[in-house]
Design a protein around this motif. Sequence first.
Motif, PDB file in Angstrom:
ATOM      1  N   GLU A 133       0.825  -1.202   0.000  1.00 11.12           N
ATOM      2  CA  GLU A 133       0.000   0.000   0.000  1.00 11.12           C
ATOM      3  C   GLU A 133       0.865   1.262   0.000  1.00 11.12           C
ATOM      4  N   ALA A 137       0.990   4.065  -2.954  1.00  8.95           N
ATOM      5  CA  ALA A 137       0.708   5.463  -2.651  1.00  8.95           C
ATOM      6  C   ALA A 137       1.842   6.360  -3.122  1.00  8.95           C
ATOM      7  N   ALA A 140       1.640   6.812  -6.786  1.00  5.40           N
ATOM      8  CA  ALA A 140       0.488   7.599  -7.216  1.00  5.40           C
ATOM      9  C   ALA A 140       0.712   9.101  -7.098  1.00  5.40           C
ATOM     10  N   ARG A 167      -1.757   9.582   4.699  1.00  5.38           N
ATOM     11  CA  ARG A 167      -2.019  10.205   3.405  1.00  5.38           C
ATOM     12  C   ARG A 167      -0.714  10.783   2.873  1.00  5.38           C
ATOM     13  N   ALA A 179      -2.867  10.262  -2.114  1.00  2.06           N
ATOM     14  CA  ALA A 179      -3.073   8.814  -1.999  1.00  2.06           C
ATOM     15  C   ALA A 179      -3.010   8.450  -0.523  1.00  2.06           C
ATOM     16  N   ARG A 180      -3.392   7.224  -0.208  1.00  2.00           N
ATOM     17  CA  ARG A 180      -3.422   6.848   1.201  1.00  2.00           C
ATOM     18  C   ARG A 180      -3.045   5.390   1.395  1.00  2.00           C
ATOM     19  N   ARG A 343      -9.885  10.505 -10.744  1.00  2.00           N
ATOM     20  CA  ARG A 343     -10.173   9.712  -9.558  1.00  2.00           C
ATOM     21  C   ARG A 343     -10.187   8.220  -9.876  1.00  2.00           C
ATOM     22  N   ARG A 344      -9.958   7.421  -8.842  1.00  2.00           N
ATOM     23  CA  ARG A 344     -10.060   5.968  -8.953  1.00  2.00           C
ATOM     24  C   ARG A 344     -11.457   5.531  -8.534  1.00  2.00           C
ATOM     25  N   ASP A 347     -11.429   3.923  -4.987  1.00  2.00           N
ATOM     26  CA  ASP A 347     -10.774   4.585  -3.859  1.00  2.00           C
ATOM     27  C   ASP A 347     -10.929   6.089  -3.999  1.00  2.00           C
ATOM     28  N   ALA A 350      -7.836   8.483  -3.287  1.00  2.00           N
ATOM     29  CA  ALA A 350      -6.680   8.588  -4.180  1.00  2.00           C
ATOM     30  C   ALA A 350      -7.118   9.324  -5.437  1.00  2.00           C
ATOM     31  N   SER A 352      -5.920  12.811  -8.430  1.00  2.00           N
ATOM     32  CA  SER A 352      -5.010  13.852  -8.891  1.00  2.00           C
ATOM     33  C   SER A 352      -5.837  15.048  -9.339  1.00  2.00           C
TER      34      SER A 352
END
Length: 361
Positions: A133, A137, A140, A167, A179-180, A343-344, A347, A350, A352
């Motif tokens: 993870e 992150a 990302a 984050r 991102a996280r 966006r995702r 999630d 997360a 930009s």
Amino acid sequence: MRSIGEMARDGGLGVSALRFYDRAGVLVPAWVDPVSGYRWYEPEQLEEVRLLARLRRAGMPLADIRLVLAGWAGTDTDLVRGLLQAHLRRLELGLSDARSEFSTLGALLDHRETDPMTSLHSATARWSVPAPELAAAMDAVRFAAGSDAELPMLGGILFDIGDEGLRLVATDRYRMAVARARTTGHDRPGTQVVVPLPLTDAMRALLTDEEPTRLTVDGDRVTLETGDRQTSGQILGHEFPDYRRLVQLPAGRRVHVDATAFRQALETGPVRSGDTRERNGEPYDLSVLRVTENGTVIVCADGDDDQNDVAVNREFLLDALTAGSRDELILELGTPTAPLAIRRPDDEGAFSLLMPVRLED
């Protein structure tokens, strides 16, 4: 006759700026093709384009620019000189006011300043973070980190560790990525540190498997340990901007896109012909996006203008698609002056943000 692209290149204005000044009636082309709408200029108009570029760089209001161009070719120069002097006085008064306001703001900052290292990082704190993870992150957000020596606080990645986990945030003013990752064992919530890019890259290089990973903040140092390997270094002694305020955007129109197909559309699709801008002395191209009535996003051709189109740095958008690391992504487009969000679907934490570029600038 000279094409609009040639006039833009030789005169120091972008093609979109020439189109804007044509629509405003400030600098009208000698001929417009009735079929294609393409603009053509007389060679003698190059001097006017260069004059217009100078006035634009000096920040002269459009109404005054119109009068200067109208009086430039005349024998009586009093009007032009008067307009130039009046604008110079406005600039000088504006600079004086700005100096006064900045002086006041500096005094307020001096009054507020405390040692952030003492207040935020006076005790040792440790957290466990899943290595995959944390690696994801970092990947990302890394592309959005800044490199401006005058803004050293943006030359790293913010590690914001709290009750909701970790984050990571990076921004260079023109784009931002968030991102996280989950954390466990956090014994001091509310910690924020800015880790310089060389150190974050060294951390990322250690995250090659799923071994237990521990993050430690001790004073002004941060350490990442995974298995029997570790890397450590000093954090940046600067406060990161409050990113939570920067990501509070008005709701835009969300469109699901196939990341691979959309990337291909950007790479092979039109950019603004002759509309190459410069940022920090480096040229870049614009992609102009539009949400159609059937809910898809298209890349618009040059000359196909709509007041709701959103123009962005094409390279930045391609970087954001790569960092999104999903087959499907969500583009959120608001007004032409609002940031574009990538966006995702799986999630919401997360995403930009890309700052738009005004086409008439």
